[in-house]
Design an enzyme around this catalytic site. Structure first.
Site, PDB file in Angstrom:
ATOM      1  N   HIS A 185      -5.144   2.090   0.469  1.00  0.00           N
ATOM      2  CA  HIS A 185      -4.466   2.920  -0.522  1.00  0.00           C
ATOM      3  C   HIS A 185      -4.342   2.163  -1.833  1.00  0.00           C
ATOM      4  O   HIS A 185      -3.922   1.011  -1.849  1.00  0.00           O
ATOM      5  CB  HIS A 185      -3.072   3.313  -0.030  1.00  0.00           C
ATOM      6  CG  HIS A 185      -3.105   4.126   1.225  1.00  0.00           C
ATOM      7  ND1 HIS A 185      -3.442   3.586   2.450  1.00  0.00           N
ATOM      8  CD2 HIS A 185      -2.847   5.437   1.438  1.00  0.00           C
ATOM      9  CE1 HIS A 185      -3.394   4.543   3.371  1.00  0.00           C
ATOM     10  NE2 HIS A 185      -3.039   5.668   2.781  1.00  0.00           N
ATOM     11  N   GLU A 213       0.825  -1.206   0.000  1.00  0.00           N
ATOM     12  CA  GLU A 213       0.000   0.000   0.000  1.00  0.00           C
ATOM     13  C   GLU A 213       0.860   1.257   0.000  1.00  0.00           C
ATOM     14  O   GLU A 213       0.453   2.313   0.466  1.00  0.00           O
ATOM     15  CB  GLU A 213      -0.963  -0.019   1.185  1.00  0.00           C
ATOM     16  CG  GLU A 213      -1.967  -1.158   1.102  1.00  0.00           C
ATOM     17  CD  GLU A 213      -3.302  -0.845   1.749  1.00  0.00           C
ATOM     18  OE1 GLU A 213      -3.507   0.291   2.197  1.00  0.00           O
ATOM     19  OE2 GLU A 213      -4.149  -1.745   1.783  1.00  0.00           O
ATOM     20  N   LYS A 228     -10.297   5.980   6.067  1.00  0.00           N
ATOM     21  CA  LYS A 228      -9.414   6.712   5.156  1.00  0.00           C
ATOM     22  C   LYS A 228      -9.204   5.926   3.863  1.00  0.00           C
ATOM     23  O   LYS A 228      -8.978   4.717   3.897  1.00  0.00           O
ATOM     24  CB  LYS A 228      -8.054   6.946   5.823  1.00  0.00           C
ATOM     25  CG  LYS A 228      -7.024   7.609   4.904  1.00  0.00           C
ATOM     26  CD  LYS A 228      -5.645   7.636   5.547  1.00  0.00           C
ATOM     27  CE  LYS A 228      -4.613   8.208   4.569  1.00  0.00           C
ATOM     28  NZ  LYS A 228      -3.229   8.098   5.080  1.00  0.00           N
TER      29      LYS A 228
END
Length: 254
Positions: free
Chosen positions: A146, A89, A173
């Site tokens: 991510h 990530e 997130k």
């Protein structure tokens, strides 16, 4: 303006007003980490993110704890987010699940951090267990995902963010890589829709130069924290702190 739940992080509140600003520390040694921290505290960001995957001593529990406690003293009242970003990530170090969770547990046992980043796509049972331990220690969980290759479809972004909240995240997130302007719009649209449907603050960003607009427009679209630089960046597209502060001020909602 998006209305959403708030989360207290030391002396700041995520999810209300302008997005708060985090600055990364990426030192490899305790001395480098201390030097970066001393410089950063002079400009007073809202949050410091310690990227422990850069730290040479991250796998040594004693070194990690000692350096974390020293960092806590330097930062004073500035909130600390501790993050081990895995190689898959965008991080610096490859680490299997067992090692990853051991490092995270060491951070919690060290009692120096206000928040811990937990990557969503590890073993789900272990993720839930770590969330539980963090909450017992009154540590905020920022759960993350991510994608450095692409921007998933809006419904997939929404699904991932919502899934993080369902797993117990205090803040969800997601960061994605755009290849065109429509990708940036996809991220912003997904953020707005998710912020309207969940009860936790969100952090989202579209990376690189194309995505810089997402780093300054969080108050409008529903992202509670953005990342700036004081020295080295930890992700593509981060904006220098002084510039970002002014841009957030210019775009504030009355």
């Amino acid at each position: 303006m998006i209305n959403q739940a708030t989360v207290k992080l030391r002396n700041i509140t995520l999810g209300v007003g302008r997005p708060k600003i985090a600055v990364p520390i990426t030192g490899k040694t305790a001395d480098e980490i201390g030097e970066q921290a001393q410089k950063i505290v002079t400009v007073k960001p809202d949050v410091v993110e310690w990227r422990i995957d850069y730290f040479d001593g991250v796998l040594d529990a004693g070194q990690l704890t000692q350096t974390g406690q020293q960092l806590r003293q330097i930062l004073g009242d500035i909130a600390l987010l501790t993050t081990f970003r895995t190689k898959g990530e965008g991080g610096e170090l490859e680490l299997a699940d067992d090692g990853y969770f051991k490092v995270c547990e060491t951070v919690l046992q060290g009692h120096f951090t206000d928040a811990l980043d937990v990557e969503r796509f590890h073993d789900e049972t272990a993720v839930k267990g770590l969330v539980g331990v963090a909450h017992e220690e009154n540590v905020v969980i920022i759960m993350s995902n991510h994608d450095f290759d692409k921007t998933p479809a809006a419904d997939e972004i929404q699904s991932r963010l919502t899934g993080m909240v369902e797993l117990g995240a205090d803040v969800a997130k997601m960061a994605v890589m755009p290849h065109n302007a429509n990708d940036v719009l996809t991220l912003l649209t997904a953020t707005t829709k998710t912020a309207a449907s969940v009860n936790q603050p969100l952090i989202t960003m579209s990376m690189g130069d194309l995505g810089k607009v997402s780093r300054i427009a969080g108050e409008t679209f529903g992202s509670a924290l953005t990342f700036a630089t004081v020295g080295a960046a930890s992700a593509p597209g981060q904006i220098p702190l002084q510039n970002l502060r002014q841009e957030l001020e210019d775009l504030k909602l009355n």
